[in-house]
Design a protein around this motif. Structure first.
Motif, PDB file in Angstrom:
ATOM      1  N   SER A   7       2.727 -36.729  58.675  1.00  0.00           N
ATOM      2  CA  SER A   7       3.983 -36.772  57.827  1.00  0.00           C
ATOM      3  C   SER A   7       4.758 -35.219  56.896  1.00  0.00           C
ATOM      4  N   GLY A   8       6.171 -36.076  57.343  1.00  0.00           N
ATOM      5  CA  GLY A   8       6.796 -34.977  56.021  1.00  0.00           C
ATOM      6  C   GLY A   8       7.905 -33.404  57.084  1.00  0.00           C
ATOM      7  N   GLY A   9       8.030 -33.806  57.995  1.00  0.00           N
ATOM      8  CA  GLY A   9       8.361 -32.651  58.140  1.00  0.00           C
ATOM      9  C   GLY A   9      10.309 -32.984  58.511  1.00  0.00           C
ATOM     10  N   GLY A  10      10.781 -32.494  58.694  1.00  0.00           N
ATOM     11  CA  GLY A  10      12.281 -32.356  58.304  1.00  0.00           C
ATOM     12  C   GLY A  10      13.499 -30.986  58.572  1.00  0.00           C
ATOM     13  N   LEU A  11      14.399 -31.493  57.948  1.00  0.00           N
ATOM     14  CA  LEU A  11      15.493 -29.981  57.451  1.00  0.00           C
ATOM     15  C   LEU A  11      15.328 -29.737  56.441  1.00  0.00           C
ATOM     16  N   VAL A  12      15.491 -28.378  56.071  1.00  0.00           N
ATOM     17  CA  VAL A  12      15.675 -27.719  55.225  1.00  0.00           C
ATOM     18  C   VAL A  12      16.245 -26.800  55.215  1.00  0.00           C
ATOM     19  N   GLN A  13      16.684 -25.993  54.156  1.00  0.00           N
ATOM     20  CA  GLN A  13      17.576 -24.223  53.878  1.00  0.00           C
ATOM     21  C   GLN A  13      16.461 -23.257  53.308  1.00  0.00           C
ATOM     22  N   ALA A  14      16.719 -22.228  54.360  1.00  0.00           N
ATOM     23  CA  ALA A  14      15.702 -20.898  54.015  1.00  0.00           C
ATOM     24  C   ALA A  14      15.666 -20.928  52.523  1.00  0.00           C
ATOM     25  N   GLY A  15      14.793 -20.701  52.329  1.00  0.00           N
ATOM     26  CA  GLY A  15      13.911 -20.716  51.144  1.00  0.00           C
ATOM     27  C   GLY A  15      13.758 -21.550  49.744  1.00  0.00           C
ATOM     28  N   GLY A  16      13.459 -22.982  51.388  1.00  0.00           N
ATOM     29  CA  GLY A  16      13.278 -24.301  50.214  1.00  0.00           C
ATOM     30  C   GLY A  16      11.750 -24.151  50.712  1.00  0.00           C
ATOM     31  N   SER A  17      11.543 -25.516  50.235  1.00  0.00           N
ATOM     32  CA  SER A  17      10.288 -26.181  50.965  1.00  0.00           C
ATOM     33  C   SER A  17       9.907 -27.247  50.995  1.00  0.00           C
ATOM     34  N   LEU A  18       8.777 -27.145  51.563  1.00  0.00           N
ATOM     35  CA  LEU A  18       8.584 -28.897  52.485  1.00  0.00           C
ATOM     36  C   LEU A  18       7.140 -28.903  52.490  1.00  0.00           C
ATOM     37  N   GLY A  19       6.831 -30.399  52.487  1.00  0.00           N
ATOM     38  CA  GLY A  19       5.237 -30.306  52.384  1.00  0.00           C
ATOM     39  C   GLY A  19       4.573 -31.410  53.208  1.00  0.00           C
ATOM     40  N   LEU A  20       3.735 -31.542  54.213  1.00  0.00           N
ATOM     41  CA  LEU A  20       3.324 -32.044  55.610  1.00  0.00           C
ATOM     42  C   LEU A  20       1.923 -32.044  55.470  1.00  0.00           C
ATOM     43  N   SER A  21       1.511 -33.432  55.454  1.00  0.00           N
ATOM     44  CA  SER A  21       0.856 -34.214  55.413  1.00  0.00           C
ATOM     45  C   SER A  21       0.038 -35.044  57.157  1.00  0.00           C
ATOM     46  N   CYS A  22      -1.431 -34.966  56.951  1.00  0.00           N
ATOM     47  CA  CYS A  22      -2.095 -35.789  58.180  1.00  0.00           C
ATOM     48  C   CYS A  22      -3.457 -36.330  57.921  1.00  0.00           C
ATOM     49  N   ALA A  23      -3.396 -37.534  57.957  1.00  0.00           N
ATOM     50  CA  ALA A  23      -4.645 -37.966  58.026  1.00  0.00           C
ATOM     51  C   ALA A  23      -5.140 -38.869  59.060  1.00  0.00           C
ATOM     52  N   ALA A  24      -6.733 -39.097  59.262  1.00  0.00           N
ATOM     53  CA  ALA A  24      -7.432 -39.047  60.182  1.00  0.00           C
ATOM     54  C   ALA A  24      -7.933 -40.705  59.940  1.00  0.00           C
ATOM     55  N   SER A  25      -7.555 -41.275  61.583  1.00  0.00           N
ATOM     56  CA  SER A  25      -8.344 -42.932  60.937  1.00  0.00           C
ATOM     57  C   SER A  25      -9.006 -43.167  62.289  1.00  0.00           C
ATOM     58  N   GLY A  26      -9.532 -43.618  61.479  1.00  0.00           N
ATOM     59  CA  GLY A  26     -10.583 -44.598  63.276  1.00  0.00           C
ATOM     60  C   GLY A  26     -12.089 -44.217  62.778  1.00  0.00           C
ATOM     61  N   SER A  27     -12.421 -44.404  63.992  1.00  0.00           N
ATOM     62  CA  SER A  27     -13.978 -44.764  63.541  1.00  0.00           C
ATOM     63  C   SER A  27     -14.157 -42.497  63.781  1.00  0.00           C
ATOM     64  N   PHE A  28     -15.038 -42.218  63.209  1.00  0.00           N
ATOM     65  CA  PHE A  28     -15.816 -41.365  62.819  1.00  0.00           C
ATOM     66  C   PHE A  28     -17.315 -40.724  61.696  1.00  0.00           C
ATOM     67  N   PHE A  29     -17.968 -40.054  61.724  1.00  0.00           N
ATOM     68  CA  PHE A  29     -18.580 -39.706  60.822  1.00  0.00           C
ATOM     69  C   PHE A  29     -18.321 -39.375  59.857  1.00  0.00           C
ATOM     70  N   SER A  30     -17.981 -37.944  60.160  1.00  0.00           N
ATOM     71  CA  SER A  30     -17.629 -36.494  59.039  1.00  0.00           C
ATOM     72  C   SER A  30     -16.212 -35.582  60.040  1.00  0.00           C
ATOM     73  N   ILE A  31     -15.539 -35.011  58.696  1.00  0.00           N
ATOM     74  CA  ILE A  31     -14.560 -33.897  59.334  1.00  0.00           C
ATOM     75  C   ILE A  31     -15.111 -32.627  58.951  1.00  0.00           C
ATOM     76  N   ASN A  32     -14.875 -32.101  60.290  1.00  0.00           N
ATOM     77  CA  ASN A  32     -15.273 -30.258  59.808  1.00  0.00           C
ATOM     78  C   ASN A  32     -13.776 -29.639  59.544  1.00  0.00           C
ATOM     79  N   ARG A  33     -13.395 -28.591  60.652  1.00  0.00           N
ATOM     80  CA  ARG A  33     -12.492 -28.193  60.309  1.00  0.00           C
ATOM     81  C   ARG A  33     -11.716 -29.045  60.288  1.00  0.00           C
ATOM     82  N   MET A  34      -9.884 -28.067  58.915  1.00  0.00           N
ATOM     83  CA  MET A  34      -9.486 -28.864  59.805  1.00  0.00           C
ATOM     84  C   MET A  34      -7.634 -27.907  59.504  1.00  0.00           C
ATOM     85  N   GLY A  35      -7.094 -27.863  60.165  1.00  0.00           N
ATOM     86  CA  GLY A  35      -6.077 -27.026  60.462  1.00  0.00           C
ATOM     87  C   GLY A  35      -4.315 -27.562  60.604  1.00  0.00           C
ATOM     88  N   TRP A  36      -3.421 -26.434  60.482  1.00  0.00           N
ATOM     89  CA  TRP A  36      -2.164 -26.771  61.176  1.00  0.00           C
ATOM     90  C   TRP A  36      -2.240 -25.925  62.411  1.00  0.00           C
TER      91      TRP A  36
END
Length: 119
Positions: A7-36
């Motif tokens: 979540s968090g994408g969109g339109l922004v002007q040059a020089g501006g800021s934006l934040g993205l987030s990503c949530a993992a859900s479901g059945s798992f034991f652990s999360i190792n590396r995460m990336g974009w």
């Protein structure tokens, strides 16, 4: 089913800021590396930033000093804070994570969120 939801994408002007987030859900034991990763039209998908479970990070040269990756292990969430955005940052941004499930370590991808930087 394990899912990565961005979540968090969109339109922004040059020089501006934006934040993205990503949530993992479901059945798992652990999360190792995460990336974009990101993929611009006509280009190959490229790594933007990654973070290990211990908090070690690495960045693409093109975003060093402008983007910051972080994670909240309690929330199974990874974030990407993007500052000083440039038109060349325009792309679909994908979340990626290595999750440990019952059969071992498995790589997952989100569906992507579009970031558009106007000049």
């Amino acid at each position: 089913q394990v899912q990565l939801v961005e979540s968090g994408g969109g339109l922004v002007q040059a020089g501006g800021s934006l934040g993205l987030s990503c949530a993992a859900s479901g059945s798992f034991f652990s999360i190792n590396r995460m990336g974009w990763y990101r993929q611009a039209p006509g280009e190959q998908r490229e790594l933007v930033a990654a973070i290990t479970s211990g908090g070690s990070t690495n960045y693409a040269e093109s975003v060093k000093g402008r983007f910051t990756i972080s994670r909240d292990n309690a929330k199974n969430t990874v974030y990407l804070q993007m500052n000083s955005l440039k038109p060349e940052d325009t792309a679909v941004y994908y979340c990626n994570a290595d999750l440990r499930i019952y059969r071992g370590l498995q790589e997952y991808w989100g569906k992507g969120t579009l970031v558009t930087v106007s000049s």
